[in-house]
Motif scaffolding. Structure first.
Motif, PDB file in Angstrom:
ATOM      1  N   THR A  93       1.101  -1.171  -0.338  1.00 28.79           N
ATOM      2  CA  THR A  93       0.029   0.068  -0.270  1.00 28.79           C
ATOM      3  C   THR A  93       1.107   1.317  -0.233  1.00 28.79           C
ATOM      4  OG1 THR A  93       0.078   0.118   2.477  1.00 28.79           O
ATOM      5  CG2 THR A  93      -1.860  -1.286   1.434  1.00 28.79           C
ATOM      6  N   ALA A  94       0.939   2.594  -0.280  1.00 31.44           N
ATOM      7  CA  ALA A  94       0.833   3.658  -0.440  1.00 31.44           C
ATOM      8  C   ALA A  94       1.583   4.507   0.900  1.00 31.44           C
ATOM      9  CB  ALA A  94       1.017   4.411  -1.398  1.00 31.44           C
ATOM     10  N   ASP A  98      -3.458   5.735   3.397  1.00 25.04           N
ATOM     11  CA  ASP A  98      -4.604   4.610   1.817  1.00 25.04           C
ATOM     12  C   ASP A  98      -5.115   3.856   2.599  1.00 25.04           C
ATOM     13  OD1 ASP A  98      -4.009   7.163   0.139  1.00 25.04           O
ATOM     14  OD2 ASP A  98      -2.073   6.000  -0.659  1.00 25.04           O
ATOM     15  N   ASN A 101      -8.916   3.669   3.139  1.00 26.02           N
ATOM     16  CA  ASN A 101      -9.086   4.676   2.110  1.00 26.02           C
ATOM     17  C   ASN A 101     -10.209   3.035   1.827  1.00 26.02           C
ATOM     18  OD1 ASN A 101     -10.481   5.432   0.283  1.00 26.02           O
ATOM     19  ND2 ASN A 101      -8.688   7.151  -0.057  1.00 26.02           N
ATOM     20  N   ASP A 103     -11.488   3.418  -0.813  1.00 22.79           N
ATOM     21  CA  ASP A 103     -11.703   3.267  -2.375  1.00 22.79           C
ATOM     22  C   ASP A 103     -10.025   3.364  -2.881  1.00 22.79           C
ATOM     23  OD1 ASP A 103     -14.342   4.329  -2.366  1.00 22.79           O
ATOM     24  OD2 ASP A 103     -13.710   6.441  -2.575  1.00 22.79           O
ATOM     25  N   SER A 104      -9.675   2.908  -2.008  1.00 22.79           N
ATOM     26  CA  SER A 104      -8.206   2.936  -2.891  1.00 22.79           C
ATOM     27  C   SER A 104      -7.954   1.035  -2.091  1.00 22.79           C
ATOM     28  CB  SER A 104      -7.135   3.039  -1.246  1.00 22.79           C
ATOM     29  OG  SER A 104      -6.957   4.702  -1.521  1.00 22.79           O
ATOM     30  N   ARG A 106      -6.142  -2.698  -2.288  1.00 24.17           N
ATOM     31  CA  ARG A 106      -5.442  -3.082  -0.512  1.00 24.17           C
ATOM     32  C   ARG A 106      -5.594  -4.526  -1.262  1.00 24.17           C
ATOM     33  NH1 ARG A 106      -9.726  -0.866   3.778  1.00 24.17           N
ATOM     34  NH2 ARG A 106     -11.033  -2.031   1.935  1.00 24.17           N
TER      35      ARG A 106
END
Length: 220
Positions: A93-94, A98, A101, A103-104, A106
């Motif tokens: 992950t970033a 994130d 989140n 919407d990110s 994973r």
């Protein structure tokens, strides 16, 4: 220590050679230094660190230790009979923001099924020794996302702190009230070698309450 060595059939000489601990340490009456405890634990990870430090509890750990973070908790959570908790690949992950989140993208490595623990949003492996011996590098922490305004001082949290435009600092710490005012919080480690640090509340980009930890030990 001597009780453990007798149990394992390890001589004092072998112990000193394997651990690098100074000769004569076992014969001292005074308490153990953190450095001695860490050296001992690194060589003999099957020992229960709580027993090593306090002399309480079982001397040898079970193969898999689940620790519900409940000592001196100010918050009380209802337990869930059964839940499936995703174990995320944090390195993919970033960052923590994130990860939280929805919407990110994973990556889920696996799921953890443990009955009768508080509701959790996810789990990741942690690194570093700031919460040692309660947590050590490689342990899995189970967390519940919260808003910064809902923090209870004195609890243990997983945090993301924005150091600058490019750097994000991920850590597990006790969050306490800061003497610098409401714009700050104080981050406190379990490990006495790490000094408390006051950080601006607005620099915290993600935060989650630690609900439980898992330590897996491979017995050879």
């Amino acid at each position: 220590m001597i009780q453990f060595l007798e149990y394992k059939g390890i001589t004092k000489n072998k112990f000193y050679v394997e651990t690098g601990i100074s000769n004569g340490t076992l014969d001292k009456v005074s308490g153990l230094s953190l450095e001695t405890v860490e050296k001992f634990y690194n060589v003999y990870p099957e020992i229960n660190p709580d027993w090593l430090i306090t002399g309480k509890g079982e001397m040898i750990k079970s193969e898999k230790n689940l620790n519900i973070i409940s000592n001196n908790r100010k918050t009380k959570d209802g337990k869930v009979d059964e839940q499936e908790i995703p174990l995320y690949d944090f390195e993919a992950t970033a960052g923590l923001k994130d990860l939280f989140n929805s919407d990110s993208p994973r990556k889920v490595l696996d799921t953890i099924k443990i009955p009768n623990i508080p509701k959790c949003d996810g789990a990741i492996s942690v690194t570093g020794d700031s919460m040692y011996p309660l947590l050590k590098s490689g342990d899995i922490v189970l967390y519940k996302q919260v808003a910064i305004e809902d923090v209870f001082f004195g609890e243990m949290y997983l945090l993301s702190i924005q150091l600058n435009e490019w750097e994000e600092y991920i850590t597990v710490k006790y969050v306490q009230k800061s003497d610098k005012g409401d714009e700050y919080v104080k981050l406190v480690s379990q490990n006495g070698h790490h000094q408390p640090k006051d950080v601006l509340t607005k620099s915290i980009t993600a935060i989650a309450l630690i609900k439980a930890s898992i330590r897996i030990n491979t017995m050879m």
